[in-house]
Design an enzyme around this catalytic site. Structure first.
Site: not given
Length: 190
Positions: A13, A88, A127, A137, A148
């Site tokens: 996104k 949401r 990653r 991260r 998540r």
């Protein structure tokens, strides 16, 4: 051009929003950033939000809609905006529609970036392998992604039928190359 982007964490996104911002001169609006800005600016809505957040509670839908309303009135939103992370809930979606209608605006498109969630776990692992430890991260791990994704399915995914029933939900195959995903999104915005 006013757009809402949906998709689970890691769907791309943010990448697609950057492309839309550059191509259409619209603004990406993050509800978290808007809340922090309203609190920092000391606006009336910001003061209300601060009281709620300081108490460890979620900001009420009406308050969040008010903050978004104030934000879309700013000059940089005159060409439109992208919402990511809002709405949401169906109540938030309905409130957003009412607020936009009162301003003579509407959502031009709601876009869901659909991905294979098992591949998302592979992307995270890759990653991590390719990123030096100092640059990683904190949320680049399978356990965080799993949490998540659960939140996304529990809280955000139920909003999708609301837009589908309105005939305004477009699904994009997020497993394609970035440019192809961008082309599919662009085809819905004409």
């Amino acid at each position: 051009m006013n757009i809402v982007l949906f998709g689970p964490p890691g769907a791309g996104k943010g990448t697609q929003a950057e492309i839309l911002v550059k191509e259409h001169g619209i603004v990406q609006l993050s509800t978290g950033d808007m809340l922090r800005a309203a609190v920092s600016a000391g606006t009336e809505l910001g003061k209300q939000a601060k009281t709620v957040m300081d108490a460890g509670q979620l900001v009420a839908d009406e308050l969040m809609i008010g903050i978004i309303s104030d934000r879309v009135d700013q000059d940089d939103c005159k060409n439109g905006f992208i919402l990511d992370g809002f709405p949401r809930t169906v109540a938030q979606a309905e409130g957003l529609d009412v607020m936009l209608e009162e301003k003579g605006l509407k959502l031009d498109s709601t876009i869901e970036i659909v991905v294979d969630e098992q591949i998302l776990f592979g992307r995270i692992e890759q990653r991590v392998k390719e990123t030096p430890e100092a640059e990683r991260r904190a949320d680049d791990n399978a356990e965080t992604l799993k949490k998540r994704l659960a939140v996304y399915h529990e809280q955000t995914a139920p909003v999708l039928p609301y837009y589908e029933n309105k005939g305004n939900l477009h699904k994009v195959d997020g497993m394609q190359a970035i440019a192809e995903v961008a082309n599919q999104i662009a085809s819905f915005l004409k």
